[in-house]
Scaffold this active site. Sequence first.
Site, PDB file in Angstrom:
ATOM      1  N   ARG A  62       0.846  -1.207   0.000  1.00 22.16           N
ATOM      2  CA  ARG A  62       0.000   0.000   0.000  1.00 22.16           C
ATOM      3  C   ARG A  62       0.875   1.248   0.000  1.00 22.16           C
ATOM      4  O   ARG A  62       2.029   1.207   0.400  1.00 22.16           O
ATOM      5  CB  ARG A  62      -0.896   0.029   1.242  1.00 22.16           C
ATOM      6  CG  ARG A  62      -2.045  -0.963   1.196  1.00 22.16           C
ATOM      7  CD  ARG A  62      -2.884  -0.857   2.451  1.00 22.16           C
ATOM      8  NE  ARG A  62      -2.077  -1.029   3.647  1.00 22.16           N
ATOM      9  CZ  ARG A  62      -1.627  -0.058   4.420  1.00 22.16           C
ATOM     10  NH1 ARG A  62      -1.928   1.202   4.171  1.00 22.16           N
ATOM     11  NH2 ARG A  62      -0.868  -0.320   5.472  1.00 22.16           N
ATOM     12  N   LYS A 203      -8.337  -2.538   1.832  1.00 19.31           N
ATOM     13  CA  LYS A 203      -8.103  -1.569   2.889  1.00 19.31           C
ATOM     14  C   LYS A 203      -8.885  -0.275   2.632  1.00 19.31           C
ATOM     15  O   LYS A 203      -9.155   0.471   3.566  1.00 19.31           O
ATOM     16  CB  LYS A 203      -6.608  -1.305   3.079  1.00 19.31           C
ATOM     17  CG  LYS A 203      -5.886  -2.449   3.836  1.00 19.31           C
ATOM     18  CD  LYS A 203      -6.461  -2.680   5.201  1.00 19.31           C
ATOM     19  CE  LYS A 203      -5.616  -3.383   6.256  1.00 19.31           C
ATOM     20  NZ  LYS A 203      -5.136  -4.722   6.068  1.00 19.31           N
ATOM     21  N   HIS A 223      -8.939  -3.691  13.666  1.00 19.91           N
ATOM     22  CA  HIS A 223      -7.940  -4.322  12.813  1.00 19.91           C
ATOM     23  C   HIS A 223      -7.436  -5.559  13.565  1.00 19.91           C
ATOM     24  O   HIS A 223      -6.426  -5.494  14.277  1.00 19.91           O
ATOM     25  CB  HIS A 223      -6.789  -3.342  12.535  1.00 19.91           C
ATOM     26  CG  HIS A 223      -5.809  -3.846  11.520  1.00 19.91           C
ATOM     27  ND1 HIS A 223      -4.469  -3.563  11.586  1.00 19.91           N
ATOM     28  CD2 HIS A 223      -5.975  -4.599  10.422  1.00 19.91           C
ATOM     29  CE1 HIS A 223      -3.850  -4.125  10.560  1.00 19.91           C
ATOM     30  NE2 HIS A 223      -4.741  -4.763   9.836  1.00 19.91           N
ATOM     31  N   SER A 241       1.052  -5.031  10.893  1.00 17.61           N
ATOM     32  CA  SER A 241       1.446  -5.954   9.831  1.00 17.61           C
ATOM     33  C   SER A 241       2.627  -6.822  10.261  1.00 17.61           C
ATOM     34  O   SER A 241       3.596  -6.326  10.837  1.00 17.61           O
ATOM     35  CB  SER A 241       1.815  -5.146   8.592  1.00 17.61           C
ATOM     36  OG  SER A 241       2.033  -6.021   7.524  1.00 17.61           O
ATOM     37  N   LYS A 245      -1.396 -11.906  12.980  1.00 17.89           N
ATOM     38  CA  LYS A 245      -2.867 -12.015  12.975  1.00 17.89           C
ATOM     39  C   LYS A 245      -3.331 -13.201  12.129  1.00 17.89           C
ATOM     40  O   LYS A 245      -4.103 -14.033  12.578  1.00 17.89           O
ATOM     41  CB  LYS A 245      -3.514 -10.724  12.422  1.00 17.89           C
ATOM     42  CG  LYS A 245      -3.389  -9.523  13.325  1.00 17.89           C
ATOM     43  CD  LYS A 245      -4.151  -8.325  12.770  1.00 17.89           C
ATOM     44  CE  LYS A 245      -3.684  -7.852  11.410  1.00 17.89           C
ATOM     45  NZ  LYS A 245      -2.282  -7.417  11.349  1.00 17.89           N
ATOM     46  N   THR A 246      -2.860 -13.246  10.889  1.00 21.34           N
ATOM     47  CA  THR A 246      -3.310 -14.302   9.980  1.00 21.34           C
ATOM     48  C   THR A 246      -2.773 -15.662  10.417  1.00 21.34           C
ATOM     49  O   THR A 246      -3.513 -16.641  10.517  1.00 21.34           O
ATOM     50  CB  THR A 246      -2.866 -13.974   8.536  1.00 21.34           C
ATOM     51  OG1 THR A 246      -3.457 -12.736   8.166  1.00 21.34           O
ATOM     52  CG2 THR A 246      -3.311 -15.047   7.558  1.00 21.34           C
ATOM     53  N   ASP A 260      -8.403 -10.428   9.524  1.00 22.04           N
ATOM     54  CA  ASP A 260      -7.899  -9.041   9.484  1.00 22.04           C
ATOM     55  C   ASP A 260      -8.843  -7.917   9.943  1.00 22.04           C
ATOM     56  O   ASP A 260      -8.375  -6.924  10.482  1.00 22.04           O
ATOM     57  CB  ASP A 260      -7.446  -8.728   8.061  1.00 22.04           C
ATOM     58  CG  ASP A 260      -6.463  -7.579   7.987  1.00 22.04           C
ATOM     59  OD1 ASP A 260      -5.516  -7.567   8.783  1.00 22.04           O
ATOM     60  OD2 ASP A 260      -6.650  -6.689   7.149  1.00 22.04           O
ATOM     61  N   ARG A 325       1.996 -12.256  -1.202  1.00 27.15           N
ATOM     62  CA  ARG A 325       0.713 -12.551  -0.554  1.00 27.15           C
ATOM     63  C   ARG A 325      -0.103 -13.550  -1.342  1.00 27.15           C
ATOM     64  O   ARG A 325       0.071 -13.705  -2.546  1.00 27.15           O
ATOM     65  CB  ARG A 325      -0.133 -11.263  -0.490  1.00 27.15           C
ATOM     66  CG  ARG A 325       0.450 -10.156   0.342  1.00 27.15           C
ATOM     67  CD  ARG A 325      -0.185 -10.142   1.700  1.00 27.15           C
ATOM     68  NE  ARG A 325       0.372  -9.083   2.523  1.00 27.15           N
ATOM     69  CZ  ARG A 325      -0.072  -8.825   3.750  1.00 27.15           C
ATOM     70  NH1 ARG A 325      -1.064  -9.511   4.264  1.00 27.15           N
ATOM     71  NH2 ARG A 325       0.480  -7.888   4.467  1.00 27.15           N
TER      72      ARG A 325
HETATM   73  P1  ATP Z   1      -0.961  -8.154   7.900  1.00 23.36           P
HETATM   74  O1  ATP Z   1      -1.744  -7.153   8.693  1.00 23.36           O
HETATM   75  O2  ATP Z   1       0.055  -7.501   7.027  1.00 23.36           O
HETATM   76  O3  ATP Z   1      -1.822  -9.132   7.160  1.00 23.36           O
HETATM   77  P2  ATP Z   1      -0.455 -10.181   9.971  1.00 23.36           P
HETATM   78  O4  ATP Z   1      -0.554  -9.639  11.357  1.00 23.36           O
HETATM   79  O5  ATP Z   1      -1.598 -10.995   9.479  1.00 23.36           O
HETATM   80  O6  ATP Z   1      -0.049  -9.001   8.958  1.00 23.36           O
HETATM   81  P3  ATP Z   1       1.039 -12.555   9.441  1.00 23.36           P
HETATM   82  O7  ATP Z   1       0.695 -12.627   7.999  1.00 23.36           O
HETATM   83  O8  ATP Z   1       0.370 -13.523  10.346  1.00 23.36           O
HETATM   84  O9  ATP Z   1       0.855 -11.069   9.962  1.00 23.36           O
HETATM   85  O10 ATP Z   1       2.623 -12.662   9.536  1.00 23.36           O
HETATM   86  C1  ATP Z   1       3.369 -13.198  10.598  1.00 23.36           C
HETATM   87  C2  ATP Z   1       4.658 -13.730   9.990  1.00 23.36           C
HETATM   88  O11 ATP Z   1       5.625 -14.007  10.994  1.00 23.36           O
HETATM   89  C3  ATP Z   1       4.392 -15.033   9.254  1.00 23.36           C
HETATM   90  O12 ATP Z   1       5.172 -15.040   8.090  1.00 23.36           O
HETATM   91  C4  ATP Z   1       4.870 -16.091  10.274  1.00 23.36           C
HETATM   92  O13 ATP Z   1       5.331 -17.273   9.654  1.00 23.36           O
HETATM   93  C5  ATP Z   1       6.036 -15.367  10.936  1.00 23.36           C
HETATM   94  N1  ATP Z   1       6.358 -15.799  12.317  1.00 23.36           N
HETATM   95  C6  ATP Z   1       7.558 -16.251  12.738  1.00 23.36           C
HETATM   96  N2  ATP Z   1       7.540 -16.514  14.050  1.00 23.36           N
HETATM   97  C7  ATP Z   1       6.309 -16.239  14.507  1.00 23.36           C
HETATM   98  C8  ATP Z   1       5.680 -16.316  15.801  1.00 23.36           C
HETATM   99  N3  ATP Z   1       6.336 -16.722  16.883  1.00 23.36           N
HETATM  100  N4  ATP Z   1       4.380 -15.945  15.886  1.00 23.36           N
HETATM  101  C9  ATP Z   1       3.717 -15.509  14.804  1.00 23.36           C
HETATM  102  N5  ATP Z   1       4.261 -15.400  13.569  1.00 23.36           N
HETATM  103  C10 ATP Z   1       5.541 -15.780  13.402  1.00 23.36           C
HETATM  104 MN    MN Z   2      -2.899 -10.753   7.833  1.00 25.34          MN
END
Ligand code: ATP
Ligand code: MN
Length: 534
Positions: A62, A203, A223, A241, A245-246, A260, A325
């Site tokens: 973004r 978004k 969020h 980010s 979360k995911t 999300d 992604r």
């Molecule tokens: P966005 O808002 O951009 O979608 P998000 O909060 O959903 O971000 P995730 O897509 O879940 O973030 O990214 C977390 C990343 O960190 C993943 O690639 C995951 O494999 C990695 N990771 C490594 N160690 C950990 C951990 N201990 N807990 C969570 N995620 C981890």
């Molecule tokens: Mn996510």
Amino acid sequence: MSVPTMLNIPRNVLINLGLSSIENVHYQLSPEELTEQTLQRNEGVLNDAGALVISTGEFTGRCPKDKFIVKDDLTADTIDWNEFNLPLDTKYFEQLNKKMIQYISDKEIWVRDSYACAHPDYRLNIRVINENPWSNLFAYNMFLRPTEPELEIFKPDWEIIHAPGFKADPALDGTRQHNFAVINFKKRVILIGGTGYTGEIKKGIFSVLNYILPHDKGVLSMHCSANVGKEGDTAIFFGLSGTGKTTLSADPARKLIGDDEHGWTAKDIFNFEGGCYAKTIDLSEEKEPEIFHAIKPGALVENVSFFEGTNKIDFKNRKITENSRVSYPLNFISNSLDPSVAQTPGNIFFLTADAYGILPPISKLSTGQAMYQYVSGYTAKVAGTETGVTEPKSTFSACFGAPFLPLHPVNYAEMLGKKIREHSVNVWLINTGWTGGAYGTGHRIKLSYTRAMISAALEGKLDNVEYQKDAVFGMMMPTVCPGVPSEILNPRNTWKDKNNYDLEAKKLAALFVKNFEKYASAASEETAAAAPVC
Ligand code: ATP
Ligand code: MN
């Protein structure tokens, strides 16, 4: 699903767009058709699992600096005009709108009717108009999909025009550069031009809902990701980010509500979206099986590279971007909840990926501390990973999502605080980032440990254990947790040099205090009293 013919195209699509012919309009195509057309146009290829792989072009993320809200009598006094909510004059919007319609009028376009908000009381109908079939597939995957009878009576509440090939002229159009995302609350239109990054579409609607729901309907928009256990026990996960979360909401033991964006009403919570948008960097079948297996026909994979000479994705490859992604409908995750509405959460997790290695991997927050953390919205990224060892970079983003909040953060924080008190919700802070030292010395905490800590909290296994108070930040750290070595629960123990830990902890505390200054006057005494000691 039967395929609607061209004749099903609602007349008003054409009238609103000023189009006289339906020849070039593809309405409500199936994922198979959109995939096929993308391949035919050489805009994508299939990977070895049959998912569509595309590049979004110049932009692979973004552009917050190019996001505008039309400033008019509706928004002038309600929007919190700040670095993320940039004003655009109505005349520029009108001009861009006209130019974009002219731009698409002689092109093939893809139109999709869909909606946001799984809760029937808050449903928002969205018509998306795309210049490319693959971005229309993104809209299919990410928004909710109306049934055929619903389509027959469909009236859009909002329209999105998305034309990556249309470039604004900053000198004439009031934009910063050629790409832009403009939200017009009065006309209920979002214009996205000059960028093919699909995330702008989802978004954009998220920003709209972050205005409408709290401002007009008394619903808290968040969020966060969400899932629910067998007993109907809902959990939500806030975080910026890359904090998890995911990843963490995809849990085989619990049903996925969404990854999300959610709303919290007086009675329940609901997903805004109909799909997930997961990161694929370093994705592995072993660590994230649900997401890995969602990469199949119908999924849209963005900005990844293949192993040379194959169509096998090299998930470690960062050549195009770190922010690779995949989008897919919620039901690609085997245990997703449909419709994605669930009862009020009993547990809230704030996720932070602290690259300084200071915050405990799991801790419990008082209401005041929860409010303090929510307003702060802290994470620390590893800056410039590709150029080797660099300092972690702290980010503070109010409500864990400042770029998407049209109203002042205090509005959301007050609503959340009220709900936490009213429903006695447990609030946990989870550090999914570094342990054993900062980036460079320590390492990222094992995903399996983070999952074990979250499970323990959800299963009540941390209810009757001993806690220790964090000397600087004040939150309570459990001293034992099933499935996790006790010595890592207090981050200070994991640092070789304890003095250095104490020093760095004070430095981080000072960053929190400095950031909080701008909210101090609006914050309650309880929230302000939860500041760390530095
Ligand atoms: P966005 O808002 O951009 O979608 P998000 O909060 O959903 O971000 P995730 O897509 O879940 O973030 O990214 C977390 C990343 O960190 C993943 O690639 C995951 O494999 C990695 N990771 C490594 N160690 C950990 C951990 N201990 N807990 C969570 N995620 C981890
Ligand atoms: Mn996510």
